[in-house]
Design a protein around this motif. Structure first.
Motif, mmCIF file in Angstrom:
data_model
loop_
_atom_site.group_PDB
_atom_site.id
_atom_site.type_symbol
_atom_site.label_atom_id
_atom_site.label_comp_id
_atom_site.label_asym_id
_atom_site.label_seq_id
_atom_site.Cartn_x
_atom_site.Cartn_y
_atom_site.Cartn_z
ATOM 1 N N LEU A 247 23.763 63.741 4.577
ATOM 2 C CA LEU A 247 23.745 62.582 3.689
ATOM 3 C C LEU A 247 25.134 61.961 3.551
ATOM 4 C CD1 LEU A 247 22.015 60.852 1.799
ATOM 5 C CD2 LEU A 247 22.595 62.428 -0.047
ATOM 6 N N SER A 248 26.154 62.788 3.560
ATOM 7 C CA SER A 248 27.517 62.252 3.433
ATOM 8 C C SER A 248 27.885 61.394 4.641
ATOM 9 C CB SER A 248 28.520 63.393 3.257
ATOM 10 O OG SER A 248 28.489 64.259 4.382
ATOM 11 N N LYS A 249 27.468 61.796 5.845
ATOM 12 C CA LYS A 249 27.754 60.996 7.036
ATOM 13 C C LYS A 249 26.994 59.681 7.004
ATOM 14 C CE LYS A 249 29.006 64.816 10.109
ATOM 15 N NZ LYS A 249 28.695 65.547 11.364
ATOM 16 N N VAL A 250 25.803 59.713 6.473
ATOM 17 C CA VAL A 250 25.055 58.469 6.304
ATOM 18 C C VAL A 250 25.785 57.534 5.357
ATOM 19 C CG1 VAL A 250 22.908 57.481 5.415
ATOM 20 C CG2 VAL A 250 22.837 59.520 6.851
ATOM 21 N N SER A 251 26.348 58.106 4.291
ATOM 22 C CA SER A 251 27.077 57.261 3.341
ATOM 23 C C SER A 251 28.295 56.619 3.997
ATOM 24 C CB SER A 251 27.498 58.090 2.127
ATOM 25 O OG SER A 251 28.549 58.998 2.455
ATOM 26 N N PHE A 252 29.037 57.368 4.805
ATOM 27 C CA PHE A 252 30.198 56.793 5.487
ATOM 28 C C PHE A 252 29.765 55.770 6.535
ATOM 29 C CE2 PHE A 252 32.371 60.499 3.708
ATOM 30 C CZ PHE A 252 33.553 59.915 3.281
#
Length: 653
Positions: A247-252
Motif C-alpha cells: 500500500l505504501s508503494k501505491v501511495s508513492f
C-alpha cells in the motif's frame, strides 16, 4: 444551355450510383439498436467530472458479410462495428477507414475478434488516429505477434478514448518497451487496457493528456508508474484485479499525480506493515477503493488526508484505532465484510455522513454511536450476528430515536444469539427494565430479601419458633444422653397408664378428683404425676420426656391456667412430638374450663390445632354425669401393665 444541363444531370446520376455501390459493399444492414455514445461519459469541456468507465459499442443480432470478408455488426450515421478482422482483409479495412477523414460524421468504431500481427494493428491505429473517430474499441485481439519498434505519428488526431479488451500476445520474446511506449505516449484523454495479462506500462515520455486510465484485470505490480511525474492531468486511475502488494508503494505512485481524484485498487493483494513505513498520497485524491485486499487495522496509518470517500470492504480489519488517522474530510466510509466487533467512533472522522459496517462480527453495537457521530445521516449495520441481550436494548431504542438513519431496518437486523431467539427481528425483541437494569435488579432483590426476612422474623416471633427449636434441641440432647448412658433401657416397657399434665393452679382438681377416681381400684391404674414420679437429679425436661415415653397416654387438663404455664407448654410439645414420631394416638384432652381463643398465646398454635381436629372430654358441671365421664376416661387409658408382683391388673370398666 440544354446540353450543359443534360451533362450536369448525367454527372450527378453517375455520382449517386457510385456512392450507392460503395456503401452496398460496406454494409448490407443498418442497425436499429440504440447506441450510447461514449462522449456522454467523458467530458469535452475539461470539467472535473470523473470518468470511471467507457462504454463499448452495443450491437444487435443483424449481421452481414460484405465482399471484404469481415462482418458488419453495426452501421449507423455515427457508429461502425465490424468483426472478424484478419491480416488478409486489413488492407481493405485501412482503405475503408481512410475515407473517414476529419470532418466525417463517424465518431465511434468497434473492431471485434481480430487476428492480426503487430504491423497490421499499428497500421489500423495510425489510420484511425488521423480520422474522425473519437472513440475506438478493440475486443478480443488474438495472435498478436511480431512486435517490433515503430515510429508512431500522434499528431492531428480526433481520438479521445481508446479501449482494448482481451489482447493476447503470442510472441514469447520481444522488447517490452516497443509494445508499451506506443500506448504510454498516446495523446488522448482516456485509455483502457483490460483483461489482457499486461505486466507493465511505461511512464509517458512527456507530460501526458491522460485523464482516465483503466487497467482492469491484468498482472500489474508495485513497479507501475514509480517516480512518474508525467501524469499530472490524470483524474481517474482504475487498477482493479491486479497484483499490487504494498500500500505504501501505491501511495508513492500517486504522489506525483497532482490531479488524481479517484483511485480503484480493489481486488489486489495489498497489505501494510505499519512498522516505520511512510505513505505519501496525492493531495488531490478524494475517493479511494481498497476493497477485497489483505489490509488490517494498520491501514489507517496509510490513508490520504483529504480523502472524502473510502471503501475498505472485505478486508481483515478488527477495529478502527483511535487517533491513528485524522481524516477530517471523510464523508463516506465502507467497512462491510470485515471483522469489526463494534461500531467505530467518529473522533477522527468529524465530517462522516455515511457508514457501512454490514456483515462484520458485531454482537452488541454501541448505543452512543449517533452521539459521537452527529453528522451521520445513514448507518448500514445489518447482517451482523446480533446477540439479543440487555446490551442490545439501548441500540434498539437508539433506532427509534434516530429517525430512520438505520439503512435496511428492520429486515436486515436479526438476532443470531441466543439460539432460541435466532431469526427474530430486533424490532420484535423486548426485555423488561428490571431484567436489564442491574442496579434496579439488585435494589429489588434486596428489598424482597428484607421483606422476606421481616416476614420470617415476624412469623418466628409470632409462632414462637425459637422456643420450638430450643425444645427440639433439648429433646434431641436428652435422647442422645439417654442412649449413651443406658442403651439397654431404650426399649422401654410401659410403666404408667397415663401421664398427667396440668397447671399448679388446677392441682386441687387433679388431686381431689382425677387421681382418686382413676386409681380407686388399687394397683389397677398407674398414673404418672410429676410430684411423685419425677426422678431427683435429672433435669425437668429429661423427667418430662421419660414420663411421657413410659406412659401409654398423656392426659392434659386444659384451662386458662394451663395455657399460661411454661412447663405445661413443654409437656404438650413433647407429647405432640411423640404423637408424630411414633404415629400413636396417645393424647387425651380434658377441658376443665372453657378457654376463650384470645387467651391462648400464639405459640400454642399446636393446641389450637389439636382442639380443632381431636375429640376432647369436657368436665361436666352436673354431678350426675361424672360417673359417665370417669368411665369414658378409664376406657381411654385401659391397657394391661405388669404389676410389681408380676400379676396383671384386669381391665377397668
Amino acid at each position: 444551355m440544354t446540353e450543359k444541363t443534360r451533362s450536369l444531370r448525367n454527372f450527378f446520376l453517375y455520382k449517386c450510383l457510385f456512392a450507392l455501390t460503395f456503401w452496398n459493399h460496406v454494409s448490407l444492414s443498418v442497425g436499429n439498436e440504440l447506441f450510447s455514445s461514449v462522449s456522454n461519459n467523458f467530458p469535452e469541456d475539461g470539467s472535473d467530472k470523473k470518468v470511471k468507465s467507457l462504454p463499448l459499442l452495443y450491437t444487435n443480432s443483424h449481421q452481414s458479410k460484405a465482399n471484404f470478408d469481415w462482418v458488419v455488426i453495426q452501421n449507423t450515421t455515427e457508429s461502425l462495428s465490424l468483426s472478424e478482422i484478419t491480416n488478409s482483409n486489413v488492407k481493405k479495412l485501412v482503405a475503408l477507414l481512410s475515407n473517414f477523414r476529419q470532418g466525417s460524421r463517424i465518431r465511434n468504431l468497434t473492431l471485434t475478434n481480430m487476428s492480426v500481427d503487430w504491423d497490421a494493428l499499428i497500421e489500423i491505429f495510425q489510420t484511425v488516429w488521423h480520422s474522425s473517430i473519437e472513440y475506438f474499441n478493440l475486443n478480443s485481439v488474438t495472435q498478436l505477434s511480431d512486435i517490433e519498434r515503430h515510429v508512431f505519428d500522434y499528431s492531428g488526431t480526433s481520438l479521445k478514448a481508446l479501449t482494448m479488451k482481451k489482447i493476447v500476445i503470442t510472441d514469447l520474446y520481444f522488447t517490452q518497451d516497443d509494445l508499451y511506449e506506443i500506448f504510454a505516449d498516446m495523446n488522448i484523454a482516456a485509455l483502457t487496457v483490460a483483461e489482457s495479462e499486461m505486466i507493465h506500462m511505461l511512464c509517458p515520455s512527456s507530460v501526458s493528456p491522460f485523464r482516465y486510465l483503466n487497467f482492469l484485470k491484468n498482472d500489474l505490480t508495485d513497479l507501475l508508474f514509480q517516480k512518474c511525474d508525467k501524469l499530472i492531468h490524470l483524474e481517474t486511475l482504475i487498477l482493479q484485479k491486479n497484483k499490487f502488494e504494498s500500500l505504501s508503494k501505491v501511495s508513492f505512485m500517486t504522489s506525483r499525480m497532482k490531479s488524481l481524484k479517484y483511485l480503484d485498487m480493489s481486488s489486489n493483494l495489498l497489505s501494510h506493515d505499519a512498522a516505520g513505513v511512510q505513505c505519501q498520497w496525492a493531495e488531490s485524491l478524494s475517493e479511494l477503493d481498497l476493497s477485497s485486499n489483505q489490509l488490517m487495522d494498520s491501514v489507517f496509518e496509510c490513508l490520504p488526508v483529504n480523502i472524502e470517500k473510502l471503501t475498505l470492504q472485505n478486508n481483515q480489519i478488527t477495529s478502527v484505532p483511535r487517533g491513528m488517522a485524522e481524516l477530517k474530510s471523510l464523508q463516506e466510509l465502507n467497512l462491510a465484510s470485515n471483522r469489526l466487533a463494534d461500531l467505530p467512533g467518529c473522533g477522527d472522522f468529524t465530517s462522516l455522513e455515511f457508514l457501512n459496517v454490514e456483515m462484520n462480527s458485531i454482537l452488541t453495537p454501541s448505543a452512543d454511536f449517533f452521539q459521537s457521530c452527529p453528522k451521520v445521516r445513514e448507518l448500514q449495520a445489518g447482517h451482523n450476528p446480533f446477540k439479543c441481550s440487555c446490551e442490545l436494548q439501548d441500540f434498539i431504542r437508539l433506532e427509534r430515536q434516530s429517525g430512520g438513519k438505520l439503512f435496511g431496518w428492520p429486515a436486515a437486523y436479526v438476532c443470531e444469539y441466543p439460539e432460541d431467539l435466532r431469526g427474530t427481528q430486533l424490532k420484535d425483541f423486548h426485555l423488561t427494565e428490571l431484567a436489564c437494569n442491574m442496579m434496579l435488579l439488585l435494589v429489588t432483590a434486596l428489598l424482597l430479601t428484607l421483606v422476606l426476612v421481616a416476614v420470617v422474623a415476624f412469623l418466628c416471633i409470632y409462632l414462637d419458633v425459637p422456643w420450638y427449636m430450643r425444645m427440639t434441641w433439648r429433646w434431641t440432647q436428652t435422647k442422645r444422653r439417654a442412649w449413651q448412658n443406658h442403651p439397654e433401657e431404650q426399649e422401654m416397657v410401659l410403666q404408667f397408664h397415663a401421664f398427667i399434665s396440668y397447671s399448679e393452679r388446677d392441682s386441687l382438681w387433679v388431686k381431689n378428683e382425677l387421681i382418686p377416681n382413676l386409681e380407686k381400684e388399687e394397683g389397677c391404674i398407674q398414673l404418672c404425676q410429676h410430684e411423685r414420679n419425677f426422678i431427683p437429679g435429672k433435669s425437668i425436661v429429661e423427667n418430662i420426656i421419660n414420663c411421657i415415653e413410659k406412659s401409654y397416654k398423656s392426659i392434659f387438663v386444659l384451662s386458662p391456667n394451663f395455657v399460661q404455664s411454661e412447663w405445661c407448654h413443654y409437656e404438650l410439645y413433647f407429647a405432640h412430638h411423640k404423637l408424630f414420631s411414633e404415629n400413636s394416638n396417645s393424647l387425651i384432652l380434658i377441658l376443665l374450663e372453657p378457654i376463650p381463643p384470645y387467651v391462648i398465646p400464639a405459640r400454642y398454635h399446636k393446641l389450637k390445632a389439636l382442639m380443632a381436629k381431636r375429640t376432647y372430654l369436657e368436665w361436666p358441671k352436673e354431678r350426675s354425669k361424672h360417673a359417665l365421664f370417669w368411665a369414658n376416661l378409664r376406657a381411654a387409658i385401659s391397657i394391661h401393665l405388669p404389676l410389681a408382683d408380676g400379676k396383671r391388673c384386669g381391665e377397668t370398666d
